[in-house]
Scaffold this motif. Structure first.
Motif, PDB file in Angstrom:
ATOM      1  N   LEU B  10       0.812  -1.205   0.000  1.00  0.00           N
ATOM      2  CA  LEU B  10       0.000   0.000   0.000  1.00  0.00           C
ATOM      3  C   LEU B  10       0.837   1.243   0.000  1.00  0.00           C
ATOM      4  CD1 LEU B  10      -3.087  -0.285   2.145  1.00  0.00           C
ATOM      5  CD2 LEU B  10      -2.769   0.130  -0.273  1.00  0.00           C
ATOM      6  N   GLU B  13       1.701   3.471  -3.001  1.00  0.00           N
ATOM      7  CA  GLU B  13       0.668   4.186  -3.744  1.00  0.00           C
ATOM      8  C   GLU B  13       1.078   5.614  -4.022  1.00  0.00           C
ATOM      9  OE1 GLU B  13      -1.176   0.909  -4.030  1.00  0.00           O
ATOM     10  OE2 GLU B  13      -1.541   2.767  -5.061  1.00  0.00           O
ATOM     11  N   GLU B 316     -10.011   1.972   1.307  1.00  0.00           N
ATOM     12  CA  GLU B 316      -9.412   0.952   2.163  1.00  0.00           C
ATOM     13  C   GLU B 316      -9.789   1.210   3.612  1.00  0.00           C
ATOM     14  OE1 GLU B 316      -5.808  -1.115   1.454  1.00  0.00           O
ATOM     15  OE2 GLU B 316      -4.939  -0.358   3.305  1.00  0.00           O
ATOM     16  N   TRP B 356      -5.417  -2.034  -6.256  1.00  0.00           N
ATOM     17  CA  TRP B 356      -4.506  -0.917  -6.005  1.00  0.00           C
ATOM     18  C   TRP B 356      -3.547  -0.691  -7.175  1.00  0.00           C
ATOM     19  CZ3 TRP B 356      -5.142   3.040  -3.111  1.00  0.00           C
ATOM     20  CH2 TRP B 356      -5.756   2.948  -1.869  1.00  0.00           C
TER      21      TRP B 356
END
Lengths: 350, 521
Positions: B10, B13, B316, B356
């Motif tokens: 994550l 990102e 999320e 993602w």
């Protein structure tokens, strides 16, 4: 710009020219804090009102004379809150005074401090200039972060006229658990709780009892509560309120009250007086007449001591290091060259 | 461990920093021959007394890699590059700079996007790359004390064994350093819930111009005096050189889930975001992409995005396992009620990563369909997003340049990507002009010209739009407290009033600000 701000500017310009010192007063609820106030009172209490508030933006902007209780009430109507849980220390407390003092309540180690939620500040500097820093958005890196510099500066850098704050949803439920334990065990437990992804929003130990507050969604709070054990304190909500506002018995009486802010120690330090521990072991409130012992403790634990109530006001804060002191005086000079705003409240002699 | 993977995936990102403005032809290249002034020569001689010879770069080839940061359109060869290894060397360099009045620009990994680390042709470029040691991890106190050249992600990697991580996750986190993060107040995808650098750094050691050292913040939760730590964070290397940083670490959440929602209009997607917040839910990440960004991403990585959607949201949620299950259900229902035509919850880790991946690859995806692109970094009140996107569309049509939008929808940080071709004469200039107009628009709706990339050199003119002369003067006065001779990173972050006078005259004269045909709101 409204007429209040214009007259404020005029007043400050005139004061600067004549060297008249100004004592900025919101609700006068925190006059006990820092160096003794002196100078002509500059009343901010009439500058009230919420300028903008849209709950879905998570931002509120209010004039600084707005009563803290009114602001919190407005937020609560949309099930939101000031996450840093500021103490009011009086019904007349204003949001301006709250931010100027930079106080945060029991949730501080878990949700953040006043400075963490300030997004923007409008103020009149010691030059009488109306200045706007930061803004009403969550992320903003244009220019130096003057808004956060104003938090805890006690009005010595500028008279704030409007503040924008990030707000958060109120938790769905709160539970308070009580554990009978020694100070050392409480410190261990506080440290352990902080290292786990639990919805803890307050910890305090006093008189053989550790209280732990859990806040959040029903599911998260109930599952944490059942895994932690302890006894449920059904009067939890009023306890935390009394703690935040210093209305517990511990805070009564006339002995001076000291605020020892340190890195959480592994064991209870040898304190020269009765104490109450909160903030996961990072904040000790101590009663007594031996600040020298406390200063030594503060140094040993990488922290600082503040005179909170009682005792000699002229030494309210621990002295700064030499280079830091030069910068502090320089900043004061840069924002208030005539030294007219809340003199001696924060930095002695300026 | 699932949670550790989550932290790593994550935190890649928001790729604004990874693929950057490429092949810009307006580069200012300093001539290769290197003639320094007498004074600079003497200064360099003194530097050789404190630094080993390999730590002072003077040749053109050796200096070349330092001529720009992530904003490659702005280039300048520094007079010399210093690569100190010890704290004492840094102090000595700053003492010498003060004595010889030589400008100094500090640099971490050089991933910044606003030209904050663009060198000074008559000055030293101070690389802190060799300060790459994690000094101390205290799992009990949940803090880590690190040198400024430590990479952002390296901190989370080093503390993962304790079930902890460092929250701010700028997209460049595999490369960018914590020192640079402090300079820029770096954000990331998780800031709405977990805050920016300023919320997660608790202390720093800073060397001031002239060599004085200050310690700001601390391991206690507050310190006496003014909040110098807050002042230092985001100050773009203008106030001091950070030589040590202490960060706060957070426990890794037990669970995280992501959902993908598609909308037929940008307005309904924006309204849906407001509905989620109104319900009292603060997602760990909440990202929005418009149709051009969706199409580009889908063509590139096949993330499973509906190419005919006007906008998608990626949301999320993290917390305990039970909490995440409950929240994901509630948010799915809310999004459907708000007009989402589809809502898909990632069923497993593979699908979560795939969802993602489109967002993560949005920038390279744009890079595939356009020779060059330019990333803008405005922040706006979220309620203005539909208006601003419509305004951007109009401006885009007028300029003839395409724009794709990715948006940190949770906190209002908008990254329009202007597609252009630097090899076409005048197109970069038109791109810059369009970028300026978009930032003007952000300011007009109550937003700001930079949410997380900093002003640097890039947005220095827009500072004149956002701030009054008196406010800029106050910034200069603040700067002078720390650096009276103006030797640290000169010409960056805060424009001179003269520059603003010139810019504002030009700005209006060129008709760019006026744009009578555009409704102002």
């Amino acid at each position: 710009m409204d007429s209040f701000v214009e007259s404020l500017q005029a007043r400050i310009v005139t004061a600067g020219e004549s060297g008249t010192r100004l004592n900025i007063v919101g609700g006068n609820s925190k006059h006990f804090y820092g160096g003794a106030p002196h100078g002509e009172p500059l009343a901010m209490g009439s500058h009230q009102g919420i300028v903008s508030y849209e709950p879905t933006e998570l931002v509120v902007t209010a004039r600084t004379g707005t009563l803290l209780v009114d602001l919190e009430q407005t937020l609560a109507e949309s099930r939101q809150m000031l996450p840093f849980e500021p103490p009011a220390f009086g019904a007349g407390a204003t949001i301006g005074g709250t931010i100027a003092c930079g106080f945060s309540g029991p949730a501080r180690p878990y949700r953040g401090a006043a400075r963490d939620f300030v997004l923007g500040v409008n103020c009149v500097s010691g030059r009488g200039e109306y200045l706007r820093f930061g803004g009403q958005v969550m992320k903003n890196v244009a220019g130096y972060d003057v808004s956060r510099l104003m938090v805890g500066a006690m009005g010595t850098l500028g008279v704030m006229t409007e503040v924008s704050l990030k707000v958060l949803p109120l938790p769905v439920i709160e539970r308070t658990l009580v554990f009978d334990c020694s100070g050392n065990d409480a410190l261990t437990k506080m440290s352990d709780l902080g290292g786990r992804p639990l919805p803890v929003t307050g910890t305090v130990w006093h008189d053989g009892k550790l209280r732990v507050r859990l806040s959040g969604s029903e599911m998260a709070v109930e599952s944490a509560a059942s895994s932690l054990g302890g006894d449920l304190d059904i009067a939890g909500a009023s306890f935390w309120q009394a703690l935040k506002e210093h209305r517990l018995d511990f805070f009564g009486g006339t002995d001076p009250l000291w605020r020892l802010s340190i890195a959480p120690p592994a064991k209870m330090p040898d304190l020269p007086g009765e104490s109450l521990v909160e903030w996961g072991g990072a904040l000790f409130w101590v009663r007594g007449n031996d600040p020298q012992a406390l200063v030594a403790l503060a140094r040993a634990h990488g922290g600082n001591l503040t005179r909170f109530r009682g005792a000699e006001r002229s030494v309210s804060f621990q002295p700064l290091g030499e280079a830091e002191a030069v910068l502090n005086r320089g900043l004061k000079q840069a924002f208030d060259p005539a030294g007219i705003l809340n003199p001696d409240r924060m930095l002695a002699g300026s | 461990m699932g949670q550790t993977r989550r932290a790593f995936n994550l935190r890649h990102e928001k790729l604004c920093d990874i693929l950057i403005v490429s092949r810009v032809i307006t580069a200012l290249r300093v001539d290769g021959s290197h003639k320094m002034s007498q004074q600079l020569n003497e200064f360099a001689d003194e530097l050789t007394q404190i630094l080993p010879s390999e730590a002072l770069l003077l040749s053109t080839e050796a200096r070349r890699p330092y001529e720009c940061d992530g904003l490659t359109g702005y280039r300048e060869l520094p007079a010399m590059v210093a690569l100190p290894q010890t704290f004492e060397q840094v102090r000595e360099i700053l003492r010498l700079c003060q004595r010889y009045q030589v400008p100094l620009v500090a640099r971490g990994a050089g991933t910044g996007l606003s030209g904050g680390a663009t060198p000074h042709s008559e000055g030293v470029l101070l690389s802190l790359a060799r300060f790459s040691r994690i000094i101390e991890i205290d799992p009990q106190a949940r803090t880590a004390r690190v040198q400024p050249g430590v990479r952002n992600l390296a901190i989370s990697e080093a503390v993962a064994e304790h079930g902890l991580y460092y929250a701010p996750d700028p997209s460049s986190q595999i490369a960018c350093t914590i020192g640079g993060n402090v300079a820029e107040n770096a954000g990331g995808v998780h800031c709405l819930k977990y805050g920016l650098t300023v919320h997660n750094v608790i202390a720093a050691q800073v060397v001031l111009m002239g060599g004085d050292v200050i310690n700001v913040g601390g391991t206690a939760l507050d310190t006496p005096g003014y909040d110098l730590l807050a002042t230092m964070i985001g100050s773009e290397g203008m106030l001091g050189v950070v030589t040590e940083v202490t960060v706060r670490l957070l426990p890794l959440p037990d669970a995280a889930k992501v959902l993908l929602a598609a909308f037929d209009t940008v307005e309904s997607a924006a309204a849906a975001v407001a509905q989620v917040i109104a319900k009292g839910i603060i997602p760990a990440g909440l990202e929005m992409m418009d149709n051009p960004a969706i199409v580009a991403a889908e063509d590139f990585v096949q993330a499973g995005y509906p190419k005919d959607a006007a906008a998608i949201l990626l949301c999320e949620l993290d917390g305990t396992v039970a909490e995440v299950e409950a929240d994901i259900q509630m948010v799915s229902d809310l999004l459907r009620e708000s007009g989402a035509r589809t809502v898909d919850v990632a069923r497993d880790e593979a699908e979560r990563v795939r969802f993602w991946s489109g967002r993560k690859n949005a920038f390279p995806a744009i890079g595939r369909i356009s020779p060059d692109y330019y990333c803008i970094d405005g922040t706006i009140p979220r309620k203005a997003v539909a208006k601003v996107l419509a305004g951007i569309e109009r401006l885009s049509a007028q300029s003839g340049l395409r724009v794709a939008n990715v948006f940190h929808a949770g906190d209002g940080n908008l990254h329009p990507l202007i597609l252009y071709d630097a090899s076409k004469p005048g197109e970069f200039e038109r791109t810059e002009a369009l970028g300026g107009q978009i930032l003007d628009l952000c300011v007009q709706v109550g937003g700001t010209i930079t949410g997380e990339h900093g002003v640097g050199l890039e947005k220095i003119n827009q500072m004149c739009v956002q701030f009054t002369d008196q406010e800029l003067d106050q910034f200069h006065a603040l700067k002078a407290v720390f650096d009276p001779d103006g030797l640290l990173n000169p010409g960056k972050a805060v424009p001179t009033l003269a520059r603003c006078a010139e810019f504002n005259a030009m700005h209006v004269h060129g008709g760019e600000l006026a744009h009578p045909q555009i409704p102002r709101f």
